[in-house]
Design an enzyme around this catalytic site. Structure first.
Site, PDB file in Angstrom:
ATOM      1  N   ASP A  95      65.384  75.300  17.137  1.00  0.00           N
ATOM      2  CA  ASP A  95      64.751  75.945  16.100  1.00  0.00           C
ATOM      3  C   ASP A  95      64.407  77.564  16.795  1.00  0.00           C
ATOM      4  O   ASP A  95      64.648  77.625  17.743  1.00  0.00           O
ATOM      5  CB  ASP A  95      63.523  75.289  15.450  1.00  0.00           C
ATOM      6  N   ASP A 269      66.104  67.143   9.374  1.00  0.00           N
ATOM      7  CA  ASP A 269      65.375  66.624  10.617  1.00  0.00           C
ATOM      8  C   ASP A 269      63.965  66.530  10.559  1.00  0.00           C
ATOM      9  O   ASP A 269      63.432  67.056   9.679  1.00  0.00           O
ATOM     10  CB  ASP A 269      65.750  67.703  11.903  1.00  0.00           C
ATOM     11  N   CYS A 307      68.655  45.125  10.452  1.00  0.00           N
ATOM     12  CA  CYS A 307      69.044  46.370  11.413  1.00  0.00           C
ATOM     13  C   CYS A 307      69.428  45.912  12.658  1.00  0.00           C
ATOM     14  O   CYS A 307      69.003  44.588  13.073  1.00  0.00           O
ATOM     15  CB  CYS A 307      67.314  47.127  11.786  1.00  0.00           C
ATOM     16  N   CYS A 309      69.615  47.443  15.641  1.00  0.00           N
ATOM     17  CA  CYS A 309      68.843  48.085  17.099  1.00  0.00           C
ATOM     18  C   CYS A 309      68.339  47.112  17.846  1.00  0.00           C
ATOM     19  O   CYS A 309      68.060  45.752  17.654  1.00  0.00           O
ATOM     20  CB  CYS A 309      67.812  48.982  16.512  1.00  0.00           C
ATOM     21  N   CYS A 312      65.240  44.906  17.002  1.00  0.00           N
ATOM     22  CA  CYS A 312      65.332  43.836  16.047  1.00  0.00           C
ATOM     23  C   CYS A 312      66.199  42.996  16.614  1.00  0.00           C
ATOM     24  O   CYS A 312      66.133  41.747  15.993  1.00  0.00           O
ATOM     25  CB  CYS A 312      65.979  44.552  14.643  1.00  0.00           C
ATOM     26  N   HIS A 338      63.958  51.807  16.977  1.00  0.00           N
ATOM     27  CA  HIS A 338      64.197  51.393  15.643  1.00  0.00           C
ATOM     28  C   HIS A 338      64.047  52.282  14.423  1.00  0.00           C
ATOM     29  O   HIS A 338      64.950  52.235  13.590  1.00  0.00           O
ATOM     30  CB  HIS A 338      62.969  50.107  15.262  1.00  0.00           C
TER      31      HIS A 338
END
Length: 380
Positions: A95, A269, A307, A309, A312, A338
């Protein structure tokens, strides 16, 4: 590639303004619509670059203001730029530092040349100009960089906003003139104008005439109601070219992402998923979950059965609750993994839905699971 960025539109929705595309950057080709994790200080808190790759992250963000203050752009440049400094070989976006100047600076003075303010770390007097912002970003070496702009407060009256937009446009031209790496860093213009349709049009059309490689939609998620934010997006997108990326800054909630995609936004974002993770809140396929809740004390089921990930597939709600309540960094890490994977998977589903022309059906399914009501969902 002769240009630092090239967007190819792969599919446009017949239901709305959503589109699927690929964007070529010097560090790889990415698929949109996409969500970009935020690594403020050249690090997504608690996560490694390997974690980000494992969850199929594409572009990540770093913050110019924070890296300017520490370690300093000269340190990053000496290391070979952000990619080598943080050992991340995918695309990076920085940014401009403008948002932090206006959100963190307790005392600031805006003038035509730039902004006087004080460091949030030391109280030291600082002065940031469009030229300085671009110089720092040139030294950081991200694939995509941002024009220096004022992020006005909400609400602001039309007269103030008009003067702000006109100054920000002059700053955009100064930043464009100062850009030393136009062939390997894509400089985006930032559309401002608050809630005013005429000012959004003025900002967007002027920036398009300046022929930036891409365009950001700024001044959203600063306290305005959801319906106002959606109007800001509409007022901006309709004046932007079809063949260049559109980036909605600072939006990372489920409704905001869907409504942005439906309006033709490609990139998003937000610090939201990692910030709330560190406080014990998980974004799941059935809505937000506060893992600190006592009802999870003996719950040996996964956080989200839908999920894939690490959190999980390897750990239980009971264990995650224990980690967060004990203030263990491992718990914050797992919930951060997650939440980011949840949003990245949501974007994968959104891309598939655009390809199959069923985006609005997917939106309605997700909204129903999340309990998102008509205030967040104005319809089409």
């Amino acid at each position: 590639m002769t240009q630092p960025l090239k967007q190819t539109i792969l599919k446009t929705s017949s239901q709305c303004k959503a589109r699927r595309s690929s964007i070529e950057t010097p560090h790889g080709t990415v698929q949109t619509p996409m969500f970009m994790p935020v690594g403020t200080l050249a690090s997504v808190k608690f996560l490694s670059p390997e974690d980000l790759k494992n969850m199929n992250s594409q572009v990540i963000l770093s913050n110019t203001y924070h890296l300017w203050l520490r370690p300093g752009e000269s340190v990053v440049k000496h290391a070979g730029g952000l990619h080598k400094f943080m050992n991340y070989d995918g695309p990076i976006l920085t940014d401009s530092g403008g948002f932090q100047v206006f959100s963190l600076g307790k005392i600031r003075t805006i003038e035509e040349e730039g902004v006087h303010f004080r460091s949030h770390l030391s109280g030291e007097k600082l002065f940031l100009t469009p030229e300085k912002s671009i110089q720092v970003q040139n030294d950081l070496g991200a694939d995509i960089i941002m024009s220096f702009d004022e992020c006005p407060p909400y609400p602001a009256d039309h007269d103030y906003m008009k003067k702000s937009v006109e100054r920000t446009l002059r700053w955009a031209k100064r930043g464009q003139d100062a850009h030393q790496r136009p062939h390997d860093q894509a400089l985006f213009g930032i559309v401002q104008g608050g809630e005013y349709e005429d000012l959004r049009e003025l900002s967007a059309k002027t920036l398009v005439d300046m022929d930036f490689p891409g365009y950001s939609i700024g001044g959203t998620s600063v306290g305005e109601p959801k319906d106002v934010m959606y109007k800001m997006i509409d007022y901006s997108v309709k004046h932007l070219p079809e063949n260049k990326p559109r980036y909605l800054m600072g939006v990372g909630d489920v409704a905001g992402i869907f409504e942005g995609v439906i309006r033709g936004v490609d990139m998003f974002d937000c610090v939201l998923p990692t910030r709330i993770a560190r406080h014990g809140t998980a974004m799941t396929s059935t809505g937000r979950v506060n893992i600190k809740n006592k009802k999870f004390e003996y719950d040996l089921s996964p956080l989200d059965e839908n999920c894939d990930c690490e959190a999980c597939t390897h750990y239980t709600k009971s264990y995650l609750r224990h980690l967060i309540r004990a203030n263990e960094g491992f718990g914050m890490r797992l919930l951060s993994i997650h939440n980011l994977r949840f949003l990245l998977k949501l974007m994968e589903d959104i891309r598939d839905a655009i390809d199959e022309d069923r985006l609005l059906e997917l939106r309605d399914e997700v909204y129903a699971r999340y309990g998102i009501d008509s205030i967040d969902h104005p319809g089409w």
